[in-house]
Every structure is written in structure tokens, then in C-alpha cells.
Scaffold this motif. Structure first.
Motif, mmCIF file in Angstrom:
data_model
loop_
_atom_site.group_PDB
_atom_site.id
_atom_site.type_symbol
_atom_site.label_atom_id
_atom_site.label_comp_id
_atom_site.label_asym_id
_atom_site.label_seq_id
_atom_site.Cartn_x
_atom_site.Cartn_y
_atom_site.Cartn_z
ATOM 1 N N CYS A 43 -8.393 -0.806 -5.216
ATOM 2 C CA CYS A 43 -8.614 -2.248 -5.046
ATOM 3 C C CYS A 43 -9.460 -2.816 -6.175
ATOM 4 O O CYS A 43 -9.234 -3.946 -6.614
ATOM 5 C CB CYS A 43 -9.318 -2.523 -3.719
ATOM 6 S SG CYS A 43 -8.425 -1.985 -2.261
ATOM 7 N N LYS A 88 -7.686 -3.750 -9.190
ATOM 8 C CA LYS A 88 -7.071 -5.062 -9.021
ATOM 9 C C LYS A 88 -8.054 -6.161 -9.393
ATOM 10 O O LYS A 88 -7.693 -7.139 -10.057
ATOM 11 C CB LYS A 88 -6.599 -5.226 -7.577
ATOM 12 C CG LYS A 88 -5.929 -6.555 -7.289
ATOM 13 C CD LYS A 88 -5.450 -6.615 -5.852
ATOM 14 C CE LYS A 88 -4.774 -7.951 -5.567
ATOM 15 N NZ LYS A 88 -4.291 -8.032 -4.163
ATOM 16 N N ASN A 144 -1.331 -2.179 -12.431
ATOM 17 C CA ASN A 144 -0.789 -1.566 -11.220
ATOM 18 C C ASN A 144 0.673 -1.929 -10.925
ATOM 19 O O ASN A 144 0.968 -2.618 -9.944
ATOM 20 C CB ASN A 144 -1.661 -1.951 -10.019
ATOM 21 C CG ASN A 144 -2.790 -0.959 -9.780
ATOM 22 O OD1 ASN A 144 -2.847 0.104 -10.393
ATOM 23 N ND2 ASN A 144 -3.702 -1.303 -8.896
ATOM 24 N N GLY A 161 1.573 -1.231 -7.479
ATOM 25 C CA GLY A 161 0.591 -1.698 -6.516
ATOM 26 C C GLY A 161 -0.648 -0.820 -6.534
ATOM 27 O O GLY A 161 -0.808 0.058 -7.383
ATOM 28 N N HIS A 194 2.725 1.378 -3.311
ATOM 29 C CA HIS A 194 2.043 0.585 -2.297
ATOM 30 C C HIS A 194 3.063 -0.242 -1.511
ATOM 31 O O HIS A 194 4.161 -0.539 -2.002
ATOM 32 C CB HIS A 194 1.019 -0.331 -2.971
ATOM 33 C CG HIS A 194 0.073 -0.992 -2.018
ATOM 34 N ND1 HIS A 194 0.335 -2.214 -1.439
ATOM 35 C CD2 HIS A 194 -1.136 -0.600 -1.543
ATOM 36 C CE1 HIS A 194 -0.668 -2.553 -0.652
ATOM 37 N NE2 HIS A 194 -1.580 -1.593 -0.695
ATOM 38 N N ASP A 235 3.130 -3.263 -1.035
ATOM 39 C CA ASP A 235 3.443 -4.528 -1.701
ATOM 40 C C ASP A 235 4.843 -4.517 -2.303
ATOM 41 O O ASP A 235 5.471 -5.568 -2.460
ATOM 42 C CB ASP A 235 2.427 -4.825 -2.810
ATOM 43 C CG ASP A 235 1.093 -5.299 -2.258
ATOM 44 O OD1 ASP A 235 1.024 -5.610 -1.052
ATOM 45 O OD2 ASP A 235 0.114 -5.346 -3.017
ATOM 46 N N LEU A 236 5.338 -3.328 -2.666
ATOM 47 C CA LEU A 236 6.669 -3.218 -3.250
ATOM 48 C C LEU A 236 7.760 -3.074 -2.198
ATOM 49 O O LEU A 236 8.947 -3.228 -2.519
ATOM 50 C CB LEU A 236 6.739 -2.035 -4.215
ATOM 51 C CG LEU A 236 6.298 -2.291 -5.663
ATOM 52 C CD1 LEU A 236 4.793 -2.422 -5.736
ATOM 53 C CD2 LEU A 236 6.772 -1.186 -6.585
ATOM 54 N N ASN A 245 0.957 6.176 -0.256
ATOM 55 C CA ASN A 245 0.775 5.256 0.854
ATOM 56 C C ASN A 245 1.609 5.737 2.036
ATOM 57 O O ASN A 245 2.752 6.170 1.848
ATOM 58 C CB ASN A 245 1.199 3.839 0.434
ATOM 59 C CG ASN A 245 0.674 2.773 1.353
ATOM 60 O OD1 ASN A 245 1.065 2.681 2.513
ATOM 61 N ND2 ASN A 245 -0.224 1.952 0.840
#
Length: 318
Positions: free
Chosen positions: A28, A31, A47, A50, A89, A91-92, A142
Motif C-alpha cells: 500500500c 501506492k 504496480n 496492483g 491484486h 483490482d485487476l 492475493n
């Protein structure tokens, strides 16, 4: 009279400027730093898979990118109405498997391209705890809410963390021998693992990084930035945390960013950063009367500033 302990920093060699090419990977906090560098329009890739919390996930991404491997349908799975990949992650994740595979493979291509031209690779490690898929006997980046019974959980040893980091360095150096590595440990506390377990995890990461810096042939090209130590020692107060008491808040992130700039950003880049900041704040401005002469004049002035800056740095987009 002093009311807090302060870390003494020295300016880094081979600092970052607007000619630098950056690859930013990790947790994080990667990010957070990546967003700051993007805000100031440095040339970077952040990233592509992610957030990646542990060193093995980063190692896998780099290895597949350098080897120019691709993802296929065998590497993804469907759960809760979306397709997922254990290497990336959530997010993808996507309802379309075609889109997910496209994003994964574009991410690999972009990573490889950035590796080949990077001057600096910034890696932020979040945890040494990993989950291993029982079916494939492989560590995942993940879990994607797959039932926990499908995994075993383990704490990577210092030696295992060190080996994974070294593998990442070697893979990158196989296509770019001149790159500089900046390692940092995320100040985000992984308290779901437990208070003691979080401390064990962070200590393994810190020990492994410094073992590499002190004893291996990578020493000349590796550095450590004390983001974790800044949070634990200089900002040791809950007013510097979000409401969850786990993540650093905006004030803490800004403070750590200021220290990063002090150590790693070339002084020659500071005037350009100020110009970019002025433009960014101008673009965020919301007028009471968009049609007023005053606002139209403001927009023309802002456009001139952008045009002038883009003449100096053609890669900048606003």
C-alpha cells in the motif's frame, strides 16, 4: 529541548530527476509514494499488477516479465462473478476473462519495457507472511476471498525473504545492469496477523534487506529508505493514523514524502516540481462562475504554463 527522536538522513547518490525512469512495486505504501511521483509527473510505472504485499509476489511478476511469459486461461479462475489471478491484486479482477488476460499480459509487457529503461526500482515490502495454495503448492499474491481452508499460511524466514529479493534483483539486472534499487518497508501494520506476528514479519523484511546490503555483491546498487522507522519513531502517535489505526493518514504520508524528497529527489528537480504543483492545483480549482472573465483569464494563464512546461518535458500530460 527535544520532544521526539529524529532520524538523521543523508542525501542519496544517483538521485531521481525528471530524466529518471522509475519502476515502483509493492505494498500500500508503494501506492502512496507512486501517487506522489505521478502527481509531480515523474516518469514511472506503478504496480502494474496492483498492490503486491510480499517479496515472492514481486519476484513472480518480475520473473515472468523478464522471461516474456504470458498468462492463459489455465492461470485464472472464476469466483463470485469475476475472473481472478492468484498472481495479481483483485483490482485487476474482471467479469470478462478476456479482459483480465489482456490486462495481465499488458501488465507483463509494460513491466518488461519499464525494467529495460529504469534508472531506479523502488520496492516497498509489506509483510513476510504468505499464503500457499494447497492445490498448486505455490505462494499467491492475493487470495481473492477464496476460502482459507484452500491455503496454508507461513512466515517466510529471513533467508527466504533474502533469496526472493536477490532473485528479483538478478532478474532485473539480467536486462538492465545499471539500475539502482531503493528498498523500504511499509509502515502499514498488518494487525490481522496479530501484533507480535506483525513485528516478526517486519523484522524479517528489514533483516533480509540489510543482509543483502551488507554482505552481497549487490551492495553498490541497493539502498534502504526508512519509511517504516519514520512512522514508528518520529510519528509515534495515533493522530498520524487513519481511523482504522493501521494505515498512515495523509499528514503522515506527506511527512514521509518530504523526507523521501530530501533524500532521493535531486535539488535540480525541485523548481520543476513547484511548477507542476502550481498547475495541478490550478486544474483542481473549481470556480464559482466558470464563465467569468477572471476565470477565463486564469484558464489561459494555466494553459500557457502547461505549454511552457511541456516544451521542457514533452512526456508530461495533464
Amino acid at each position: 529541548m527535544k520532544f521526539r527522536s529524529e532520524i538523521n538522513f543523508t542525501k542519496a547518490q544517483n538521485q531521481i530527476d525528471y530524466q529518471s525512469q522509475l519502476l515502483i512495486l509493492g505494498s500500500c505504501f508503494a501506492k502512496n509514494i507512486g501517487n506522489k511521483l505521478a502527481y509531480f509527473k515523474f516518469q514511472s510505472l506503478h504496480n502494474p499488477f496492483g498492490i503486491l504485499f510480499h517479496p515472492v509476489a514481486i519476484e513472480k511478476l518480475i520473473s515472468k516479465a523478464v522471461k516474456k511469459e504470458s498468462y492463459t486461461e489455465e492461470d485464472i479462475f472464476f469466483l463470485n462473478e469475476r475472473w481472478h489471478c492468484f498472481d495479481a491484486h483483485s483490482d485487476l479482477s474482471n467479469p470478462s476473462k478476456e479482459i483480465l488476460l489482456h490486462e495481465l499480459n499488458i501488465g507483463l509487457e509494460n513491466t518488461y519495457e519499464q525494467i529495460t529503461k529504469s534508472t531506479h526500482v523502488l520496492i516497498t515490502l509489506g509483510t513476510a507472511w504468505v499464503y500457499c495454495n494447497k492445490k498448486t503448492n505455490s505462494v499467491v499474491a492475493n487470495c481473492h476471498k477464496v476460502p482459507q481452508k484452500e491455503f496454508t499460511k507461513e512466515l517466510l524466514s529471513v533467508a527466504a525473504v533474502q533469496k526472493s529479493i536477490e532473485n528479483t534483483i538478478q532478474s532485473i539486472q539480467s536486462v538492465n545492469k545499471d539500475v539502482k534499487f531503493i528498498f523500504t518497508v511499509s509502515p502499514v501494520r498488518h494487525l490481522k496477523d496479530g501484533f507480535v506476528e506483525n513485528q516478526r514479519s517486519k523484522s524479517h523484511l528489514i533483516s533480509a534487506i540489510h543482509q543483502i546490503m551488507e554482505t552481497s555483491h549487490f551492495v553498490p546498487r541497493t539502498s534502504y529508505f526508512e519509511s517504516y522507522e519514520l512512522m514508528m519513531d518520529e510519528l509515534r502517535d495515533y493522530r498520524f493514523y487513519e481511523a482504522d489505526m493501521i494505515h498512515p493518514n495523509e499528514q503522515a504520508i506527506d511527512y514521509i514524502w518530504e523526507k523521501f524528497v530530501e533524500v532521493w529527489i535531486s535539488p535540480e528537480a525541485h523548481p520543476t516540481m513547484q511548477k507542476v504543483d502550481t498547475i495541478q492545483k490550478g486544474l483542481q480549482h473549481r470556480p464559482f462562475n466558470p464563465e467569468s472573465e477572471q476565470h477565463q483569464a486564469f484558464l489561459k494563464s494555466l494553459e500557457k504554463k502547461i505549454t511552457y512546461l511541456q516544451k521542457e518535458h514533452s512526456f508530461m500530460e495533464f
